[in-house]
Every structure is written in structure tokens, then in C-alpha cells.
Scaffold this active site. Structure first.
Site, PDB file in Angstrom:
ATOM      1  N   TRP A  35       0.813  -1.224   0.000  1.00  5.47           N
ATOM      2  CA  TRP A  35       0.000   0.000   0.000  1.00  5.47           C
ATOM      3  C   TRP A  35       0.841   1.267   0.000  1.00  5.47           C
ATOM      4  O   TRP A  35       1.845   1.367   0.693  1.00  5.47           O
ATOM      5  CB  TRP A  35      -0.897  -0.008   1.243  1.00  5.47           C
ATOM      6  CG  TRP A  35      -1.603   1.286   1.528  1.00  5.47           C
ATOM      7  CD1 TRP A  35      -1.164   2.316   2.292  1.00  5.47           C
ATOM      8  CD2 TRP A  35      -2.887   1.677   1.041  1.00  5.47           C
ATOM      9  NE1 TRP A  35      -2.090   3.330   2.321  1.00  5.47           N
ATOM     10  CE2 TRP A  35      -3.165   2.960   1.566  1.00  5.47           C
ATOM     11  CE3 TRP A  35      -3.851   1.071   0.225  1.00  5.47           C
ATOM     12  CZ2 TRP A  35      -4.355   3.657   1.298  1.00  5.47           C
ATOM     13  CZ3 TRP A  35      -5.036   1.753  -0.039  1.00  5.47           C
ATOM     14  CH2 TRP A  35      -5.272   3.023   0.492  1.00  5.47           C
ATOM     15  N   ASN A  37      -0.063   5.686   0.212  1.00  8.65           N
ATOM     16  CA  ASN A  37      -0.931   6.854   0.076  1.00  8.65           C
ATOM     17  C   ASN A  37      -0.112   8.133   0.183  1.00  8.65           C
ATOM     18  O   ASN A  37       0.836   8.273  -0.610  1.00  8.65           O
ATOM     19  CB  ASN A  37      -2.184   6.807   0.962  1.00  8.65           C
ATOM     20  CG  ASN A  37      -1.979   6.789   2.457  1.00  8.65           C
ATOM     21  OD1 ASN A  37      -1.482   5.819   3.029  1.00  8.65           O
ATOM     22  ND2 ASN A  37      -2.421   7.837   3.129  1.00  8.65           N
ATOM     23  N   ASP A  38      -0.414   9.066   1.074  1.00  7.10           N
ATOM     24  CA  ASP A  38       0.154  10.420   1.020  1.00  7.10           C
ATOM     25  C   ASP A  38       1.659  10.474   0.785  1.00  7.10           C
ATOM     26  O   ASP A  38       2.429   9.788   1.475  1.00  7.10           O
ATOM     27  CB  ASP A  38      -0.096  11.147   2.336  1.00  7.10           C
ATOM     28  CG  ASP A  38      -1.551  11.218   2.727  1.00  7.10           C
ATOM     29  OD1 ASP A  38      -2.410  10.794   1.939  1.00  7.10           O
ATOM     30  OD2 ASP A  38      -1.819  11.700   3.842  1.00  7.10           O
ATOM     31  N   GLN A  54       3.209   7.409   2.851  1.00  7.09           N
ATOM     32  CA  GLN A  54       2.462   6.559   3.763  1.00  7.09           C
ATOM     33  C   GLN A  54       2.409   5.146   3.177  1.00  7.09           C
ATOM     34  O   GLN A  54       1.997   4.963   2.024  1.00  7.09           O
ATOM     35  CB  GLN A  54       1.066   7.110   3.969  1.00  7.09           C
ATOM     36  CG  GLN A  54       1.025   8.429   4.740  1.00  7.09           C
ATOM     37  CD  GLN A  54       1.310   8.234   6.210  1.00  7.09           C
ATOM     38  OE1 GLN A  54       0.430   7.927   7.007  1.00  7.09           O
ATOM     39  NE2 GLN A  54       2.564   8.425   6.606  1.00  7.09           N
ATOM     40  N   TRP A  62      -5.102   0.257   3.597  1.00  9.10           N
ATOM     41  CA  TRP A  62      -4.556   1.116   4.632  1.00  9.10           C
ATOM     42  C   TRP A  62      -4.456   0.354   5.951  1.00  9.10           C
ATOM     43  O   TRP A  62      -5.341  -0.435   6.305  1.00  9.10           O
ATOM     44  CB  TRP A  62      -5.452   2.346   4.798  1.00  9.10           C
ATOM     45  CG  TRP A  62      -4.877   3.403   5.685  1.00  9.10           C
ATOM     46  CD1 TRP A  62      -4.109   4.460   5.314  1.00  9.10           C
ATOM     47  CD2 TRP A  62      -5.037   3.507   7.106  1.00  9.10           C
ATOM     48  NE1 TRP A  62      -3.771   5.221   6.412  1.00  9.10           N
ATOM     49  CE2 TRP A  62      -4.328   4.659   7.535  1.00  9.10           C
ATOM     50  CE3 TRP A  62      -5.697   2.738   8.061  1.00  9.10           C
ATOM     51  CZ2 TRP A  62      -4.277   5.058   8.852  1.00  9.10           C
ATOM     52  CZ3 TRP A  62      -5.645   3.132   9.395  1.00  9.10           C
ATOM     53  CH2 TRP A  62      -4.937   4.290   9.778  1.00  9.10           C
ATOM     54  N   PHE A  94       2.455   8.748  10.863  1.00  6.12           N
ATOM     55  CA  PHE A  94       1.552   9.428   9.941  1.00  6.12           C
ATOM     56  C   PHE A  94       2.339  10.452   9.102  1.00  6.12           C
ATOM     57  O   PHE A  94       3.559  10.515   9.158  1.00  6.12           O
ATOM     58  CB  PHE A  94       0.425  10.106  10.718  1.00  6.12           C
ATOM     59  CG  PHE A  94      -0.751   9.205  11.011  1.00  6.12           C
ATOM     60  CD1 PHE A  94      -0.644   7.824  10.983  1.00  6.12           C
ATOM     61  CD2 PHE A  94      -1.996   9.741  11.329  1.00  6.12           C
ATOM     62  CE1 PHE A  94      -1.722   6.992  11.249  1.00  6.12           C
ATOM     63  CE2 PHE A  94      -3.084   8.933  11.595  1.00  6.12           C
ATOM     64  CZ  PHE A  94      -2.959   7.571  11.556  1.00  6.12           C
ATOM     65  N   SER A  95       1.615  11.266   8.356  1.00  4.37           N
ATOM     66  CA  SER A  95       2.250  12.155   7.371  1.00  4.37           C
ATOM     67  C   SER A  95       3.099  13.238   8.011  1.00  4.37           C
ATOM     68  O   SER A  95       2.924  13.602   9.177  1.00  4.37           O
ATOM     69  CB  SER A  95       1.184  12.789   6.484  1.00  4.37           C
ATOM     70  OG  SER A  95       0.633  11.837   5.615  1.00  4.37           O
ATOM     71  N   ARG A 165      -2.288  17.088  12.947  1.00  5.04           N
ATOM     72  CA  ARG A 165      -1.369  16.239  12.193  1.00  5.04           C
ATOM     73  C   ARG A 165      -0.814  16.889  10.921  1.00  5.04           C
ATOM     74  O   ARG A 165      -1.176  17.975  10.535  1.00  5.04           O
ATOM     75  CB  ARG A 165      -2.073  14.940  11.809  1.00  5.04           C
ATOM     76  CG  ARG A 165      -3.316  15.094  10.954  1.00  5.04           C
ATOM     77  CD  ARG A 165      -3.857  13.709  10.586  1.00  5.04           C
ATOM     78  NE  ARG A 165      -5.071  13.737   9.799  1.00  5.04           N
ATOM     79  CZ  ARG A 165      -6.303  13.656  10.289  1.00  5.04           C
ATOM     80  NH1 ARG A 165      -6.487  13.589  11.586  1.00  5.04           N
ATOM     81  NH2 ARG A 165      -7.352  13.652   9.475  1.00  5.04           N
ATOM     82  N   GLU A 217      -6.349  18.290   5.949  1.00  3.95           N
ATOM     83  CA  GLU A 217      -5.148  17.468   6.051  1.00  3.95           C
ATOM     84  C   GLU A 217      -4.027  18.043   5.183  1.00  3.95           C
ATOM     85  O   GLU A 217      -4.246  18.890   4.317  1.00  3.95           O
ATOM     86  CB  GLU A 217      -5.439  16.029   5.582  1.00  3.95           C
ATOM     87  CG  GLU A 217      -6.469  15.291   6.401  1.00  3.95           C
ATOM     88  CD  GLU A 217      -6.652  13.848   5.954  1.00  3.95           C
ATOM     89  OE1 GLU A 217      -6.610  12.970   6.821  1.00  3.95           O
ATOM     90  OE2 GLU A 217      -6.828  13.603   4.739  1.00  3.95           O
ATOM     91  N   TRP A 307      -9.956   8.885  -1.321  1.00  3.89           N
ATOM     92  CA  TRP A 307     -10.377   8.082  -0.179  1.00  3.89           C
ATOM     93  C   TRP A 307     -11.735   7.424  -0.388  1.00  3.89           C
ATOM     94  O   TRP A 307     -12.079   6.465   0.315  1.00  3.89           O
ATOM     95  CB  TRP A 307     -10.406   8.929   1.091  1.00  3.89           C
ATOM     96  CG  TRP A 307      -9.061   9.088   1.728  1.00  3.89           C
ATOM     97  CD1 TRP A 307      -8.399  10.253   1.983  1.00  3.89           C
ATOM     98  CD2 TRP A 307      -8.201   8.038   2.198  1.00  3.89           C
ATOM     99  NE1 TRP A 307      -7.180   9.993   2.582  1.00  3.89           N
ATOM    100  CE2 TRP A 307      -7.043   8.636   2.718  1.00  3.89           C
ATOM    101  CE3 TRP A 307      -8.303   6.646   2.212  1.00  3.89           C
ATOM    102  CZ2 TRP A 307      -5.993   7.903   3.260  1.00  3.89           C
ATOM    103  CZ3 TRP A 307      -7.257   5.905   2.745  1.00  3.89           C
ATOM    104  CH2 TRP A 307      -6.122   6.536   3.269  1.00  3.89           C
TER     105      TRP A 307
END
Length: 518
Positions: A35, A37-38, A54, A62, A94-95, A165, A217, A307
Site C-alpha cells: 500500500w 498513500n500520502d 504513507q 490502509w 503518519f504524514s 497532524r 489534512e 479516499w
């Protein structure tokens, strides 16, 4: 499901040829397995662009977040490195971002310089089911090949804010401080520090500005010149999470204004909403830190998904990819300032064959048709639309798939229709038609289109409008059709470039005859 180490060993032992995977992007970055993502931790240092992201190394959906890691010397070909950071006693990773601490303000580098990552540690408050998000540091003394968590983590927390975050940090030379931009649910907070460890609150922005249909975000903040002049504005980027009541799913907006090191001031009315990308699949886009001043570019990259359906897209051994890296600029149009974006020029190095036409009339009965045995394409089109009829650029496969990039001159509307683009039934939101207003110039529109195996990126008006969409054709796209719904249009100029895959050794021109769905 194999572990990350088992998957890596399997890929190596099987000699996986990424060029033969049905939906594996061939010139966009994707993880070898599992996986993504960001984008995170993007920084340029000693000749390398770092792209971290991520990453769940145990699954294609996720899960407990790590930072995956890739590097490139040219923003085109990427080398995947081992996982940069894994969860520890403070939580999942996390990011966040990474910077070069040139002056050793952190004290991590014995008077030298090195990389510092600033990120969100995510876990749960003790004896509670409430999420806890706190900002932490890690540093690298070996060009990002290994990372050490700061023993004083976390360095910033706030028990009153649950969504706290995605820090983006930069050095503001005129103020002599580090500035942190942080997403806090429905607004942005700014903090200042002299050493990356001790942070003071400066201000907040956005509770009544822009779009609020989802949680905020992945912010970014930077200054850009207007039309290459000495006049500058600050750009604040904010991504918005998915809301079931809105068809777009997750999306990214931006603001233009001023920033004095303490406070951001939006120059537009609070109800003004400016979208970074009008497609469905560009989220959490943030920019590289520390690109050399002599280069002068602000380069951004996003997560090419949404998402709404990110955990369901029809790939097997991996899931998630990045957009093309894009150069951001500001331009004055009709009395206001707007953001423009175009893929970095380095992507043109992938061009293999080029075909050109000029002054071609198209009608429903006599469309323009170009057959190709390469499903990796770059298309440059200048189309006279003064006849007032809708123009379609159809990307067709040998099966039933077609993705339409269209323009309606009456509505001045550029759109992508992926309702028949191939596999769409994995989520009811995927098959759709969507777009944005694009005004013609001198009776024409100019488009730049990049087609990858599972993605299309469209740019209009020198990058004033961008549309990024995933597609999953039933067979490789093998023809480009251009026609009108009625009447005629004229192709003032058309250039179609076939592109090499970044996975072919030496960018070989060998064609792939068979693909497998992995």
C-alpha cells in the site's frame, strides 16, 4: 498475505517485470508491493530527490502506517529503498515532511548538516478509544538511508485537538526561524521554532475560509513569484478528506495571500474555493523542500487516488501511485492571481516516437484516428472550437473501454468521462463524468495529456486547469480518436508522443505483447 520482507523476496526471486503488469503505472511512481498513500518527507539533498510516503508493508489496504522511501536523480526514474520509519512506542508514522538542517539548529549533526523528518506519531490516549496525534522528529546522517528517532519525542502535542497532524516545516530566512504548518481538524495552525524541538504557537487560519466538507489534512505553504516578476504571493495548500454527501470524495484546495512569519492572510473572499486539481485522483499534494535556489522551481507531487475508493481499486500485489511531479507557478489573469501547474520538463526524456499533424478537420462522420501499439502516450492538442460543437478525444482499447476527454464550447467546460473506461464496478462513485471551466483563447483550447497504464492527467490553458483520474481499461489503449458530437472542429496542431517505461532497462523501446493482472 505475505509480509513486506516475504513480498520483496518473492519479487526478487520471480524477477517481476513491472512492464507486464496490467495496471502498473509505467512512468508514475508506485510501490513494488503493498500500500501507498500520502507523499511524505519530500526533500532534495546532495543530488537526490527523496520521496517518502504513507506505506503499509503488510497489506494492500490502509493499515499501520510506515514511511516508504524512494529516491531519484531526475524526478523520472525512481529507486525504492527500504522502509524509512516504522511504528515505535509512540505510535504509527503518519504524514509529515523532511528538511535539510543546513545550520545544525537541531544539534543532531555535530555542526554539520543533515536531514530531519518532522511527522505525526499516531496512537490512542491511554485508557481511551480517542485518537492521539503528536508531532515528532527523526534525523538521518547518511542521506536518508537510516533514520534515528529523537529521544525527546514527541515535540508538540495538544490534548484539546483530536485531528492534529501532517506538519509541513520550512526555514524562513528573514525571520531566522522554522515555521510549522499543521492541520487541525477544520483549520490550520502555525508554529515557530529556532531548533525544530521547541515550538511556539503563532496563529491559526481557515475556520471560515474555503471548503469545509471534510477534515483538513496535509497542508503546505510557500512563496512564488507572479509571472516570473519580483512581485510575490504566498500559497497555502490544504487537502480535504472524503465526505459521503459530496460526490468528489477527497480533494485539495489552495489559498493565495500573504504571510509574515506569524500569520497567513487570505487575499480572496472567505467563500472563495480554489481547487488544485479538478479531477478525482490528486490528493495530499505537497512540495519538495530544499530544491536548490539556482533551480528555482517549486515542485509538487500528490497521491493519485481518492479516499472514496482507495482501498478498492483493482490491483492485486500493490495499491496506490503518485501523480507526475509538477512545477507550480503564479500568473495574473483577469485581475486576480491563479496557480498553474505543469509536469516537470524531465518527463519529456521518456519520449520515444513523435507524430505531428496540422490543420486537420474532424466531424462525427470523419474522425481523426491514430492507432498505436504503445499505451503510454503524451498528447499535445491545439483545437479550434469556434464551430460551437462538443469535441471528444477518445482513448480506446481493443475491448470495450474508452475514456473521453471532452470540451463543450457552449459551457466552456473541459471534462473527463470515465464511465466506460474499463473496470469501474468496484465502487459506485468511480464511473463518472466531471470537469471544470476552461475559457478558450482566440477561439482555441490547448491541452497537454499524459496517458499511463492506469491514469490520465490533463492540463489546459498552460496549466490553469488540471484533471487527474485513474482508469482501469479492459485491454491496453491502442487508439486515439478525435471527433465532434455534431458539426466540425479543426486540429490546429496535434502531437502524439509514445513514451518509454521507466522499468525497461535503458528505456528500451521493446513493446510488451502480453500483460498479467498483478
Amino acid at each position: 498475505m505475505p509480509t513486506y520482507q516475504q513480498a520483496a523476496a518473492l519479487v526478487q526471486s520471480a524477477g517481476t517485470d513491472y512492464s507486464k503488469e496490467s495496471y502498473r503505472p509505467q512512468f508514475h511512481y508506485s510501490p513494488p508491493a503493498m500500500w501507498l498513500n500520502d507523499p511524505n518527507g519530500m526533500v532534495y539533498f546532495e543530488g537526490e530527490y527523496h520521496l517518502m510516503y504513507q506505506h503499509h508493508p503488510e497489506s494492500t489496504v490502509w493499515g499501520p502506517m510506515h514511511w516508504g522511501h524512494a529516491v531519484s536523480k531526475d524526478l523520472v526514474a525512481w529507486e525504492t529503498l527500504p522502509v524509512a520509519m516504522s511504528p515505535d512506542h509512540n505510535g504509527a508514522i503518519f504524514s509529515g515532511c523532511a528538511v535539510v538542517d543546513w545550520k545544525d539548529t537541531s544539534g543532531f549533526f555535530d555542526g554539520g548538516s543533515g536531514l530531519v523528518a518532522i511527522f505525526t506519531h499516531a496512537d490512542i490516549y491511554p485508557d481511551s478509544d480517542r485518537p492521539r496525534q503528536r508531532q515528532s522528529l527523526a534525523y538521518s546522517k547518511d542521506k536518508g538511508r537510516s533514520w534515528t528517532f529523537y529521544t525527546g519525542n514527541p515535540v508538540l502535542s495538544d490534548t484539546g485537538i483530536t485531528d492534529f497532524r501532517d506538519p509541513k516545516v520550512f526555514w524562513m530566512e528573514e525571520a531566522g526561524v522554522w515555521v510549522m504548518v499543521l492541520a487541525c481538524g477544520d483549520h490550520i495552525r502555525f508554529y515557530r521554532s529556532a531548533n525544530l524541538k521547541d515550538w511556539d504557537f503563532a496563529s491559526e487560519f481557515g475556520k471560515s475560509d474555503g471548503s469545509h466538507y471534510g477534515v483538513w489534512e496535509c497542508p503546505d505553504l510557500f512563496e512564488l513569484p507572479i509571472d516570473g516578476s519580483n512581485r510575490k504571493k504566498w500559497v497555502l495548500i490544504v487537502s480535504i478528506g472524503d465526505n459521503p454527501d459530496y460526490p468528489e470524495g477527497s480533494k485539495t484546495q489552495y489559498y493565495i495571500g500573504s504571510f509574515d512569519g506569524w500569520k497567513f492572510v487570505n487575499e480572496n473572499a472567505p467563500d472563495t474555493v480554489l481547487w488544485l486539481d479538478e479531477g478525482r485522483d490528486n490528493y495530499a499534494a505537497v512540495s519538495w523542500s530544499d530544491i536548490p535556489e539556482e533551480d528555482g522551481r517549486r515542485v509538487i507531487i500528490g497521491w493519485m487516488s481518492n479516499w472514496r475508493y482507495a482501498n478498492q481499486t483493482p490491483t492485486a500485489s500493490w495499491r496506490g501511485a503518485a501523480t507526475l511531479p509538477r512545477v507550480l507557478s503564479l500568473t495574473s489573469r483577469n485581475g486576480s492571481v491563479a496557480l498553474t501547474q505543469m509536469p516537470v520538463q524531465e518527463i519529456e526524456r521518456l519520449r520515444e516516437e513523435s507524430f505531428s499533424w496540422n490543420g486537420v478537420a474532424v466531424t462525427p462522420e470523419v474522425p481523426f484516428i491514430h492507432k498505436t501499439n504503445n499505451d503510454l502516450l503524451e498528447i499535445e492538442a491545439n483545437i479550434d472550437i469556434r464551430s460551437g460543437d462538443e469535441v471528444h478525444i477518445q482513448l480506446k482499447s481493443s475491448g470495450q473501454s474508452e475514456t473521453i476527454i471532452g470540451y463543450d464550447p457552449v459551457r466552456e467546460w473541459l471534462f473527463i468521462d470515465r464511465s466506460k473506461s474499463g473496470l469501474t464496478d468496484f465502487n459506485p462513485s468511480f464511473a463518472c463524468k466531471h470537469g471544470a471551466r476552461v475559457a478558450p483563447e482566440n477561439g482555441s483550447i490547448k491541452l497537454r495529456i499524459w496517458l499511463d497504464r492506469s491514469a490520465v492527467e490533463v492540463f489546459a490553458g498552460e496549466g490553469l486547469v488540471a484533471l487527474t483520474d485513474q482508469i482501469f481499461p479492459d485491454n491496453p489503449i491502442d487508439s486515439v480518436w478525435i471527433s465532434t458530437e455534431s458539426g466540425r472542429a479543426e486540429l490546429n496542431s496535434l502531437h502524439i508522443h509514445t513514451l518509454n517505461s521507466i522499468y525497461k532497462p535503458g528505456n528500451s523501446t521493446e513493446q510488451v505483447s502480453r500483460r498479467v493482472n498483478v
